[in-house]
Scaffold this motif. Structure first.
Motif, short mmCIF file in Angstrom:
data_model
loop_
_atom_site.label_atom_id
_atom_site.label_comp_id
_atom_site.label_asym_id
_atom_site.label_seq_id
_atom_site.Cartn_x
_atom_site.Cartn_y
_atom_site.Cartn_z
N ARG A 131 1.01 -1.14 -0.02
CA ARG A 131 0.13 -0.04 -0.05
C ARG A 131 0.70 1.08 0.09
NH1 ARG A 131 -4.41 -0.20 4.61
NH2 ARG A 131 -2.63 -0.03 5.82
N ASP A 135 0.90 4.16 -2.76
CA ASP A 135 0.69 5.61 -2.51
C ASP A 135 1.86 6.36 -3.09
OD1 ASP A 135 -1.23 5.03 -0.86
OD2 ASP A 135 -0.38 5.02 1.03
N ARG A 150 -8.65 8.00 -5.73
CA ARG A 150 -8.20 6.60 -5.33
C ARG A 150 -8.17 6.72 -3.70
NH1 ARG A 150 -3.14 5.71 -3.13
NH2 ARG A 150 -2.51 3.23 -2.93
N LEU A 154 -10.45 4.17 -1.41
CA LEU A 154 -9.69 3.49 -0.36
C LEU A 154 -10.65 3.65 1.08
CD1 LEU A 154 -5.99 4.07 -0.83
CD2 LEU A 154 -7.26 1.77 -0.89
N GLU A 157 -13.37 1.57 1.19
CA GLU A 157 -12.77 0.26 1.23
C GLU A 157 -13.47 -0.81 0.03
OE1 GLU A 157 -14.16 -1.41 5.18
OE2 GLU A 157 -12.74 -0.23 6.19
N LYS A 160 -11.66 -4.52 -0.78
CA LYS A 160 -11.26 -5.30 0.28
C LYS A 160 -12.29 -6.29 0.34
CE LYS A 160 -9.75 -3.89 4.35
NZ LYS A 160 -9.40 -3.24 5.72
#
Length: 235
Positions: A131, A135, A150, A154, A157, A160
């Motif tokens: 991650r 980034d 983005r 994130l 979630e 996931k």
């Protein structure tokens, strides 16, 4: 060390869900800190529920958000460094959080004695490392608008396991600006733009639509030149 065959098998999920020797469950309200920059590295936290953010403050007092944390993440894992020192960052609850507070010595013990727990922790470290790399690539390559998209995904979630949370936790435009490396005015411009395009809705809280994935994965934004705020003429 040989395990007694009469004792129950160690279950990492049970360990991380319950209090016991060297660990306790704590509740933090929005805005409360797990630890502050400069605190001793005595504990590691496992976030059971809620969202948090990791920040650093410069000597001049400027605060920058490093990353967002969600349920299933460890917080302050740097405490496991070979030589205990001081915290290099601050962890703050974004909304109400429940976490398992684990003493450093207990964390070290269980990692050495329970391979299944070490596997869980190693998986977290690898995911966290990936991650962080993502980034960095995001900062170096993508536009501010795409970086904002983005971050919103994130926070919702997407990607996931399980259903995404379309409503993201409360967050200010100043914090979003810190995270993507731009100004609040540009974030405001981008937020209004992607809202008009139907990717998000907000009235107090931001609701993210899954179609925003197309912005990140397929770069589907009409009129790329419109992604910058208008430059006003000098009188």
């Amino acid at each position: 060390m040989t395990r007694d065959n009469t004792s129950p098998a160690f279950d990492p999920a049970t360990f991380l869900a319950s209090a016991g020797l060297g660990r306790k469950i704590i509740e933090l309200k929005s805005g409360q800190t797990f630890f502050a920059q400069g605190d001793p590295t005595d504990f590691i936290f496992y976030l059971q529920k809620g969202r948090a953010r990791l920040t650093v403050v410069s000597k001049s007092g400027k605060e920058a958000t490093i990353t967002l944390l969600s349920a299933g993440d460890f917080v302050g894992e740097g405490a496991l460094a070979a030589v205990p020192g001081l915290r290099l960052s601050k962890a703050t609850a974004i909304n109400n959080c429940w976490a398992l507070k684990i003493a450093r010595d207990e964390m070290v013990r269980v990692m050495h004695e329970e391979p299944s727990f070490a596997d869980v922790f190693m998986k977290f470290l690898l995911t966290s490392s990936m991650r962080t790399q993502a980034d960095l690539v995001d900062q170096l390559i993508n536009s501010s608008e795409k970086r904002l998209a983005r971050i919103l995904l994130l926070m919702a979630e997407f990607g996931k396991p399980g259903d995404p949370e379309t409503f993201i936790p409360p967050i200010t435009q100043e914090t979003l600006a810190e995270m993507i490396g731009t100004t609040r005015s540009r974030v405001s411009f981008f937020m209004n733009r992607i809202r008009k395009l139907g990717f998000i809705r907000y009235n107090g809280r931001i609701q993210v639509h899954k179609s925003l994935l197309n912005v990140v994965l397929l770069d589907q934004l009409p009129d790329r030149n419109a992604s910058k705020p208008p430059i006003l003429p000098i009188p």
